[in-house]
Design an enzyme around this catalytic site. Structure first.
Site, PDB file in Angstrom:
ATOM      1  CG  HIS A  89      -2.119   0.890   1.038  1.00 46.95           C
ATOM      2  ND1 HIS A  89      -2.075   2.248   1.221  1.00 46.95           N
ATOM      3  CD2 HIS A  89      -3.364   0.612   0.608  1.00 46.95           C
ATOM      4  CE1 HIS A  89      -3.262   2.762   0.947  1.00 46.95           C
ATOM      5  NE2 HIS A  89      -4.063   1.798   0.566  1.00 46.95           N
ATOM      6  CG  ASP A 143      -8.261  -4.669  -3.245  1.00 50.16           C
ATOM      7  OD1 ASP A 143      -7.529  -3.855  -3.836  1.00 50.16           O
ATOM      8  OD2 ASP A 143      -9.467  -4.442  -3.000  1.00 50.16           O
TER       9      ASP A 143
HETATM   10  C1  SDX Z   1      -6.233  -0.437  -3.280  1.00 55.09           C
HETATM   11  O1  SDX Z   1      -4.699   4.154  -2.411  1.00 55.09           O
HETATM   12  C2  SDX Z   1      -5.593   3.484  -1.803  1.00 55.09           C
HETATM   13  O2  SDX Z   1      -5.967   3.847  -0.689  1.00 55.09           O
HETATM   14  C3  SDX Z   1      -6.084   2.244  -2.532  1.00 55.09           C
HETATM   15  C4  SDX Z   1      -7.040   1.357  -1.734  1.00 55.09           C
HETATM   16  C5  SDX Z   1      -8.364   2.042  -1.478  1.00 55.09           C
HETATM   17  O3  SDX Z   1      -9.029   1.689  -0.484  1.00 55.09           O
HETATM   18  O4  SDX Z   1      -8.797   2.844  -2.371  1.00 55.09           O
HETATM   19  O5  SDX Z   1      -6.446   0.998  -0.496  1.00 55.09           O
HETATM   20  C6  SDX Z   1      -7.393   0.100  -2.519  1.00 55.09           C
HETATM   21  O6  SDX Z   1      -6.071  -0.099  -4.423  1.00 55.09           O
HETATM   22  C7  SDX Z   1      -5.265  -1.335  -2.588  1.00 55.09           C
HETATM   23  C8  SDX Z   1      -4.060  -1.742  -3.501  1.00 55.09           C
HETATM   24  C9  SDX Z   1      -4.515  -2.856  -4.437  1.00 55.09           C
HETATM   25  N1  SDX Z   1      -3.456  -3.195  -5.385  1.00 55.09           N
HETATM   26  C10 SDX Z   1      -2.718  -4.297  -5.271  1.00 55.09           C
HETATM   27  O7  SDX Z   1      -2.860  -5.137  -4.386  1.00 55.09           O
HETATM   28  C11 SDX Z   1      -1.694  -4.499  -6.383  1.00 55.09           C
HETATM   29  C12 SDX Z   1      -0.349  -4.930  -5.795  1.00 55.09           C
HETATM   30  N2  SDX Z   1       0.204  -3.875  -4.997  1.00 55.09           N
HETATM   31  C13 SDX Z   1       1.237  -3.056  -5.619  1.00 55.09           C
HETATM   32  O8  SDX Z   1       1.075  -2.837  -6.987  1.00 55.09           O
HETATM   33  C14 SDX Z   1       1.582  -1.842  -4.773  1.00 55.09           C
HETATM   34  O9  SDX Z   1       1.794  -2.261  -3.492  1.00 55.09           O
HETATM   35  C15 SDX Z   1       0.645  -0.665  -4.737  1.00 55.09           C
HETATM   36  C16 SDX Z   1       0.174  -0.259  -6.098  1.00 55.09           C
HETATM   37  C17 SDX Z   1      -0.551  -0.978  -3.898  1.00 55.09           C
HETATM   38  C18 SDX Z   1       1.392   0.493  -4.107  1.00 55.09           C
HETATM   39  O10 SDX Z   1       2.356   0.867  -5.010  1.00 55.09           O
HETATM   40  P1  SDX Z   1       3.585   1.826  -4.623  1.00 55.09           P
HETATM   41  O11 SDX Z   1       3.289   2.630  -3.418  1.00 55.09           O
HETATM   42  O12 SDX Z   1       3.950   2.549  -5.881  1.00 55.09           O
HETATM   43  O13 SDX Z   1       4.738   0.800  -4.173  1.00 55.09           O
HETATM   44  P2  SDX Z   1       5.822   0.215  -5.178  1.00 55.09           P
HETATM   45  O14 SDX Z   1       5.160  -0.500  -6.307  1.00 55.09           O
HETATM   46  O15 SDX Z   1       6.800   1.290  -5.488  1.00 55.09           O
HETATM   47  O16 SDX Z   1       6.510  -0.894  -4.253  1.00 55.09           O
HETATM   48  C19 SDX Z   1       7.485  -0.543  -3.266  1.00 55.09           C
HETATM   49  C20 SDX Z   1       8.337  -1.788  -3.104  1.00 55.09           C
HETATM   50  C21 SDX Z   1       8.837  -2.303  -4.460  1.00 55.09           C
HETATM   51  O17 SDX Z   1      10.069  -2.945  -4.224  1.00 55.09           O
HETATM   52  P3  SDX Z   1      11.384  -2.287  -4.897  1.00 55.09           P
HETATM   53  O18 SDX Z   1      11.121  -2.252  -6.378  1.00 55.09           O
HETATM   54  O19 SDX Z   1      11.492  -0.889  -4.274  1.00 55.09           O
HETATM   55  O20 SDX Z   1      12.491  -3.222  -4.487  1.00 55.09           O
HETATM   56  O21 SDX Z   1       7.565  -2.863  -2.546  1.00 55.09           O
HETATM   57  C22 SDX Z   1       7.443  -3.915  -3.511  1.00 55.09           C
HETATM   58  C23 SDX Z   1       7.832  -3.329  -4.859  1.00 55.09           C
HETATM   59  O22 SDX Z   1       8.391  -4.334  -5.666  1.00 55.09           O
HETATM   60  N3  SDX Z   1       6.019  -4.290  -3.566  1.00 55.09           N
HETATM   61  C24 SDX Z   1       5.577  -5.495  -3.892  1.00 55.09           C
HETATM   62  C25 SDX Z   1       4.178  -5.389  -3.830  1.00 55.09           C
HETATM   63  N4  SDX Z   1       3.829  -4.145  -3.485  1.00 55.09           N
HETATM   64  C26 SDX Z   1       4.989  -3.455  -3.336  1.00 55.09           C
HETATM   65  N5  SDX Z   1       6.205  -6.627  -4.224  1.00 55.09           N
HETATM   66  C27 SDX Z   1       5.420  -7.692  -4.487  1.00 55.09           C
HETATM   67  N6  SDX Z   1       4.068  -7.672  -4.445  1.00 55.09           N
HETATM   68  C28 SDX Z   1       3.429  -6.544  -4.124  1.00 55.09           C
HETATM   69  N7  SDX Z   1       2.098  -6.528  -4.094  1.00 55.09           N
END
Ligand code: SDX
Length: 373
Positions: free
Chosen positions: A258, A315
């Site tokens: 998140h 989710d």
């Molecule tokens: C919702 O914003 C809200 O409030 C949204 C929500 C709401 O109520 O409206 O809460 C609902 O959308 C929840 C999120 C649902 N999406 C997912 O579950 C998709 C998977 N999650 C990721 O895509 C990610 O965690 C996000 C999109 C939720 C957040 O993205 P960020 O803040 O841009 O974080 P990032 O992608 O830059 O990740 C930071 C690090 C990375 O590692 P590095 O590249 O720095 O080494 O954490 C890792 C990422 O690789 N990481 C994950 C991960 N989420 C972050 N690695 C594996 N699986 C994941 N899900």
């Protein structure tokens, strides 16, 4: 010019009274009330709180719930549009089309007064679950089920979806899902809806912006992907290898991570309890145990390798709850939208009430060019 903040991370763009998130402590409040308290109210009371800014008294709630009941039915023309969406598509696409059609039927379409928008709000809040349930049944060749005015918002959705009344624990889980999904500050879909509202476009257009934005797998679309992932993992014991392989392939695990929470998402804690209760009440613990194994594997992997855990987000366990409620994966994000509609409307009405067009800047990083004379 200011430094670019990728994804607007931690950029504060407006003041709001709709909700607040403490990402460090893991606290979420709607209009100042903690969601751990709000989940014990009816969804109608919470949607009233969000769109009107205060909790209803008993009489106000009774009148509001009666109005929602009057507006729950789709009517012949809107239901025909849902029928026309009988393709192999996600429910979010059918929802987008149907709300677009509904906007043509609303005489108040371009009236952005608070009174007109509150009328549109009750129409939208009432009809979102009915549209999703009708779409699902039509896709299966079944006749849509009319709502039952004796049932709660959540219980009615399950009744219209399945054609039979839910058990008490199912009805409670659905009601709490709608409440926990209702609002979350400036998430992508709520912010997108506010941008549309900030141009003084109509409320239906702003809501359609929200639907289109929530659909994305990095946002609300993750809920459907979580359900698909649970179907792909044959047994709880296979979860660890499944997840570690995805991580090794640099794939994102849907339902985790998140932008704002640096600790457990408070909604996840409640959803996890609901999922466990449903699993135990049905005597089917496979999905719950698979989910727990995924959560524990990721916590250990990220804690061990990166020194900070990767937590499940809203989710993840909501996807497990949907499995136990027999909600098909293709409906998952639209069911999320049926809860979030109240938050979208609250943000749009706040934008209309104190508006300035939302228009950030971009930093041009390519060379200037000239046309050869
Ligand atoms: C919702 O914003 C809200 O409030 C949204 C929500 C709401 O109520 O409206 O809460 C609902 O959308 C929840 C999120 C649902 N999406 C997912 O579950 C998709 C998977 N999650 C990721 O895509 C990610 O965690 C996000 C999109 C939720 C957040 O993205 P960020 O803040 O841009 O974080 P990032 O992608 O830059 O990740 C930071 C690090 C990375 O590692 P590095 O590249 O720095 O080494 O954490 C890792 C990422 O690789 N990481 C994950 C991960 N989420 C972050 N690695 C594996 N699986 C994941 N899900």
């Amino acid at each position: 010019m200011e430094e670019v903040k990728s994804g607007l991370e931690n950029v504060v763009v407006l003041e709001t009274g709709v909700s607040s998130i403490d990402g460090t402590e893991g606290v979420l409040r709607y209009r100042g009330f903690d969601i751990n308290d709000l989940v014990y109210l009816p969804y109608d009371a919470v949607s009233y709180l969000l769109i009107r800014g205060k909790l209803p008294d008993d009489n106000e709630l009774a009148v509001y719930s009666a109005t929602l009941n009057e507006k729950r039915e789709l009517g012949e023309y809107v239901q025909n549009v849902v029928r026309a969406c009988n393709f192999n598509i996600e429910a979010m696409d059918a929802l987008r089309t149907t709300i677009s059609y509904m906007s043509h039927c609303d005489p108040d379409l371009n009236d952005n007064s608070e009174e007109a928008n509150l009328r549109k709000a009750t129409n939208l809040i009432a009809k979102f679950p009915t549209i999703v349930a009708a779409f699902s049944r039509i896709l299966k060749g079944e006749t849509p089920v009319s709502p039952d005015p004796t049932l709660s918002h959540g219980a009615n959705f399950l009744y219209m979806l399945r054609g039979s009344k839910p058990t008490e624990i199912e009805a409670e889980a659905m009601e709490k899902d709608f409440i926990l999904s209702a609002e979350h500050e400036l998430n992508a879909s709520s912010f997108a809806s506010r941008i549309t509202a900030s141009t003084c476009s109509d409320l239906y257009s702003a809501i359609i912006t929200g639907i289109c934005t929530l659909k994305g797998p990095l946002h609300g679309g993750a809920r459907m992907e979580v359900m698909n992932m649970l179907d792909e993992i044959p047994a709880p014991e296979a979860a660890e290898a499944y997840v570690l392989e995805k991580i090794a392939n640099k794939e994102k695990i849907m339902g985790f991570g998140h932008r704002v929470y640096m600790t457990q998402d408070p909604r996840t804690i409640i959803f996890k309890v609901l999922a466990k209760q449903l699993a135990e009440s049905k005597g089917e613990t496979q999905w719950y145990r698979t989910a727990e194994n995924i959560e524990n594997t990721l916590f250990a992997e990220f804690m061990g390798k990166r020194g900070k855990p990767l937590y499940p987000n809203v989710d993840f366990y909501s996807g497990v709850v949907y499995k136990y409620l027999e909600i098909p994966p293709r409906l998952a994000t639209a069911v999320f939208a049926a809860g979030r509609i109240s938050g979208w409307i609250a943000h749009c009405m706040e934008q209309y009430s104190d508006n300035r067009v939302i228009r950030p800047r971009a930093k041009y990083v390519k060379p200037a060019k000239t046309l050869k004379a």
